[in-house]
Design a protein around this motif. Structure first.
Motif, PDB file in Angstrom:
ATOM      1  N   LEU A  80      -4.802  -9.010  -4.590  1.00 45.21           N
ATOM      2  CA  LEU A  80      -4.616  -7.585  -4.370  1.00 45.21           C
ATOM      3  C   LEU A  80      -4.233  -6.895  -5.673  1.00 45.21           C
ATOM      4  N   ASN A  93      -3.590  -1.581  -3.209  1.00 43.36           N
ATOM      5  CA  ASN A  93      -3.424  -2.634  -2.202  1.00 43.36           C
ATOM      6  C   ASN A  93      -2.127  -3.423  -2.368  1.00 43.36           C
ATOM      7  N   THR A  94      -1.464  -3.284  -3.537  1.00 38.96           N
ATOM      8  CA  THR A  94      -0.158  -3.938  -3.694  1.00 38.96           C
ATOM      9  C   THR A  94       0.928  -3.156  -2.968  1.00 38.96           C
ATOM     10  N   LYS A  95       0.606  -1.932  -2.536  1.00 37.20           N
ATOM     11  CA  LYS A  95       1.485  -1.078  -1.721  1.00 37.20           C
ATOM     12  C   LYS A  95       2.808  -0.741  -2.432  1.00 37.20           C
ATOM     13  N   THR A  96       2.774  -0.716  -3.774  1.00 39.26           N
ATOM     14  CA  THR A  96       3.972  -0.310  -4.511  1.00 39.26           C
ATOM     15  C   THR A  96       3.635   0.836  -5.454  1.00 39.26           C
TER      16      THR A  96
END
Lengths: 197, 336
Positions: free
Chosen positions: A54, A58-61
């Motif tokens: 990812l 997509n790492t959601k940070t």
């Protein structure tokens, strides 16, 4: 994608070393203290068990911050060894705080040193205390860094450090969290203030 | 150089042992990648669905939500609300708070009077947690544990004595509660409290201890229970708790299980797993996107047959209807 990031980082280190030759400014026993602060960006998360790689959103940070203090002492004119204590934070898209406190032993190689300008490649090895959503864990941490610095006075200098921080959250095959084993890559970039004597 | 060598050796040894995260159910970074952008009021506990309104606990109070409106019923910054439940008669919501002096108190919100008052009856002393099916647990200073039930705010049933002295885990289902722990002899035991025809019929059943992570009542008079190794047991078949089915891909918490006829749906990472009382099991996508699957907090009955309310943490509340495992129908999903 995974390999290309790693190869790029290694090539930067190699070519930087080849491209410069310099006389030694430092002597054995010289010491440096540094303070740095900047930004921290997640590069990738790789889940090897499920083969998920990812990057980006997509790492959601989100973009976070990084700060640290460090000390090192020269044991050859080109190499210094010391320690670094840092703090970084990132928010997940759920607005929960991810924080890490890295503690590193750090080896620095001075590619360029002429009294006014230093170019340093560093390798840090240590542990990182990571907290997210009331959970705390400890992981091994490897950090590679490249730091150009300009010394305004004999003792004080400023620079920019670009790093690649690589840690592992590992669970054995008997763990219910085996699939969650992950290799992480973060890139802190910071302004650095150095004091040497 | 000797001191540097020692430092490096210590660090290498540390690195070999340090990767640990013993507290959480999921890996830290897996939790992050499964997090979802907040597009609605966050749901921390689903309370129920009454008169076309979904009720839930959020960070700052208790909310109600329908197709056309959302409003906060009880605002609570300090003290914070720890847990809440409808009373059995549905006239009140009881909620447990933690004050700044770390003292827990129980309050009742009355829908007719539209206000909330502190409940200071003995039954509510030392309340540890209130569950969303009207059960709650108290633990006295001498570790005496009592399982209690809230029929209405003035009629709390207190006769449910427990043999458990040390609580390990409490699981809930629609009309029941499964309590895991140790008795005075430090034996691991499991107690199931349930009722079939109202609170006067609440009964305690001792069942074989497993490390259960979820359970659900199914039509036909029994419960399917699932343990942390994904083995499913039927308490209505035998007393030895032989394995009826084993499912894969399962989350380690099963708050969102629900039942349709003889099937119990257990929540997996990618699918729901309908398991029939005889052990037949399937994988079935209920029509939710995969990212929403991870965000589901709880699934509660809507009131009509085979219709459920799906509470997600950050992505809204949905009505799920027409689920039929016998024909692999995943039903329809509509946001409310």
């Amino acid at each position: 994608m995974k390999k290309s990031i790693l190869v790029t980082i290694i090539m930067i280190f190699l070519f930087t070393g080849i491209g410069f030759a310099s006389t030694n400014y430092y002597e054995i026993g010289d010491q440096t203290f540094t303070f740095q602060a900047g930004i921290d960006k997640s590069l990738f998360l790789y889940f090897p068990v499920t083969d998920e790689f990812l990057t980006g959103e997509n790492t959601k940070t989100d973009l976070g911050g990084y700060g640290s203090i460090s000390y090192s002492s020269f044991f050859t004119p080109s190499l210094s060894l010391g320690g670094e204590l840092g703090y970084s934070f990132n928010y997940s898209i759920e607005r929960k705080l991810l924080t890490t406190v890295p503690m590193l032993a750090k080896l620095n190689y001075y590619l360029v040193q002429n009294g006014k300008f230093d170019l340093t490649a560093g390798v840090g090895l240590g542990i990182s205390f990571t907290r997210y959503d009331e959970n705390l864990f400890v992981t091994p941490l490897i950090q590679l860094s490249l730091t150009p610095s300009y010394f305004i006075t004999e003792n004080w200098g400023i620079g920019v450090e670009a790093s690649f921080a690589n840690s592992y959250e590992f669970y054995g095959s008997n763990s219910t969290k085996h699939d969650d084993s992950v290799i992480t890559g973060f890139m802190p970039i910071s302004l650095k203030m150095s004091y040497r004597h | 150089m000797k001191k540097y060598s020692l430092l490096i050796i210590v660090l290498i040894i540390l690195v070999g042992f340090v990767s640990c995260n013993l507290d959480s159910e999921r890996g830290i970074y897996r939790s992050i990648t499964e997090s979802s952008e907040i597009t609605s009021t966050r749901v921390t506990q689903a309370l129920g669905y009454e008169d076309n309104m979904a009720y839930f606990l959020s960070d700052d109070g208790i909310y109600s939500k329908s197709n056309s409106s959302e409003s906060i019923k009880i605002v609570s910054k300090t003290p914070s609300i720890l847990s809440a439940s409808f009373t059995y008669d549905k006239n009140d919501i009881l909620f447990l708070t933690n004050t700044t002096s770390n003292e827990t108190k129980v309050y009742a919100y009355n829908f007719t009077a539209v206000n909330w008052t502190e409940r200071v009856e003995n039954e509510f002393e030392n309340t540890k947690v209130i569950f969303n099916n009207s059960f709650f647990i108290t633990q006295d200073g001498d570790n005496t544990i009592k399982i209690k039930f809230i029929e209405d705010v003035s009629n709390v049933i207190t006769s449910l004595s427990s043999s458990i002295t040390t609580l390990t885990k409490v699981l809930t289902s629609e009309d029941s509660i499964l309590v895991l722990g140790e008795n005075a002899s430090e034996d691991e035991i499991a107690e199931l409290y349930s009722y079939t025809s109202g609170p006067s019929s609440i009964a305690k059943t001792s069942i074989t201890y497993k490390n259960y992570i979820g359970f659900e009542y199914y039509t036909g008079g029994g419960y399917l229970l699932i343990d942390d190794e994904n083995n499913v047991y039927n308490n209505n078949v035998d007393t030895t708790y032989s394995i009826e089915a084993t499912v894969t891909d399962l989350y380690t918490q099963q708050l969102a299980s629900f039942s349709v006829n003889e099937y119990v749906y257990f929540k997996g990472e990618n699918y729901f797993h309908p398991v029939k009382s005889d052990g037949t099991n399937k994988e079935l996508n209920l029509g939710f996107a995969k990212k929403l699957q991870a965000d589901i907090v709880d699934i509660l009955p809507e009131g009509n047959l085979n219709t459920f309310i799906v509470f997600t943490r950050n992505s809204g509340i949905y009505k799920l209807s027409g689920v039929d495992p016998t024909v692999d129908s995943s039903g329809t999903v509509v946001e409310i």
